[in-house]
Motif scaffolding. Structure first.
Motif: not given
Length: 408
Positions: A27-28, A39-41, A134-136, A149-150
């Motif tokens: 993702a990153l 982009i969805t995580l 943390t970075a994401w 973010t999900r």
């Protein structure tokens, strides 16, 4: 003109299912290298769950360390560099001039020989996951219009559609994406069966051992015994106490490790490991995991890509699970950046990752099965192969490059 059903990488809607190290790294990478993509995580765990204390051990190849450094997510202060890998076979073995006076076949690969500072590194799962998450979250906060973010929303199913994938959440909602990457792996015992499935009838007992203060620093040991491989991976010292992560594999049918006391476990391990390690001084409680092969034939199925343990769960003899996943992630994002359509990018990813992936699957599967074979001379043959690697520098260098970088 590109149709709306085959978007370019710039217009891509990408779902990443699973916020473990491989999913977060992908993702990153996608967020930084595909600056127009959405982009969805997704991950079932709650965002406020403390992940930093997860004690599982990860062995990172040098290529994985370099990728994490590029992402700014490599926790150098918490990682133990591997400066040497020592692979050997325990007696009894056949005598042969190649084996030397000790009669123990071995191959030693050092970072100095390969012209680098380290061959890889060892750290705990939570120590890697925390900086990646943390970075994401920081990236998502900086670009909320395209990075989503999900957490706390588990994915119940993926539904292939023409030109995309529907993500069905646990609450029944559906979200359409052009491409889905599944990075939720889990352990062998908890997985559904994939196309290639084999139970090795072996257990892995994992924990930590305490080493002598004068034991070698930064040395990873892989020891082939009659009952299975034993690995010690160096961990950062705690004060004056040297430590190593233990992966102790044995036949499930003859596994009596659960019945042994700590002192008995230490005595048995000491007898199986090379004398150069020095005396073991303590052992933690151990956890047991059944071992098997569970792999998809292909990474890509339609518009869905599986990486890491979601694509292949392997025997730990090579320690390549996460490293394969990170190489999958890098190749996929790079292909999406370079190719005009998802179809072209996915075809490139499948083609480019196949040799490295199947070489690793075949090697680990062969080694895992070989410990159950009772063929005359098999141990001697394996020992001579180790000795030949040590005696032939070009072969040893090729092995070292495979360990550090895979088939890139």
């Amino acid at each position: 003109m590109t149709s709306s059903r085959t978007p370019t990488a710039a217009a891509l809607s990408l779902a990443v299912v699973g916020a473990g190290p491989a999913g977060l790294a992908l993702a990153l990478l996608a967020a930084r290298q595909l600056p127009q993509a959405h982009i969805t995580l997704y991950d079932a765990r709650a965002l406020d769950k403390d992940i930093s204390a997860d004690p599982r051990t990860l062995a990172l190849a040098l290529g994985s360390v370099q990728l994490l450094q590029r992402l700014g997510c490599y926790p150098a202060a918490q990682a133990q560099p591997i400066v040497q890998v020592h692979v050997s076979q325990a007696p009894p073995t056949a005598h042969h001039p190649l084996l030397g006076p000790g009669g123990e076949p071995q191959v030693c690969i050092s970072a100095a020989e390969q012209g680098c500072d380290m061959l890889g590194a060892v750290l705990h799962y939570g120590q890697l996951l925390a900086p990646l998450q943390t970075a994401w979250l920081a990236s998502a906060q900086a670009a909320p219009q395209r990075l989503h973010t999900r957490f706390g929303q588990g994915v119940a199913a993926l539904h292939p559609q023409s030109g995309g994938v529907d993500i069905e959440l646990a609450d029944g909602q559906r979200q359409r994406h052009d491409l889905a990457v599944v990075a939720e792996g889990g352990v062998f015992a908890d997985q559904s069966r994939k196309a290639l499935h084999h139970d090795y009838q072996q257990n892995a007992w994992v924990g930590t051992v305490q080493l002598a203060p004068d034991s070698p620093v930064g040395v990873a040991y892989e020891r082939f015994t009659r009952h299975g491989p034993v690995a010690l991976l160096p961990l950062p010292a705690q004060g004056p106490q040297r430590r190593a992560a233990l992966v102790w594999c044995c036949s499930a049918a003859h596994d009596d490790i659960a019945t042994l006391s700590d002192s008995q476990r230490l005595h048995l391990l000491q007898h199986q490991l090379p004398a150069s390690l020095g005396p073991l001084q303590g052992i933690s409680p151990l956890k047991c995991f059944p071992l098997g092969l569970n792999a998809e034939r292909r990474l890509v199925q339609g518009r869905t890509v599986r990486i890491g343990n979601a694509a292949q769960t392997l025997h730990p003899v090579a320690g390549q699970g996460l490293n394969l996943g990170l190489r999958d992630a890098y190749t996929l994002v790079d292909a999406l950046r370079r190719h005009p359509t998802p179809e072209a990018a996915l075809a490139h990813t499948e083609r480019h990752r196949t040799p490295d992936r199947w070489r690793t699957i075949a090697t680990t599967d062969f080694l895992a099965r070989s410990f159950t074979w009772q063929w005359p001379g098999l141990g001697a043959t394996r020992g001579l192969a180790l000795a030949a690697l040590q005696a032939l520098p070009p072969l040893k260098t090729a092995l070292a490059r495979q360990m550090m970088f895979g088939g890139r």
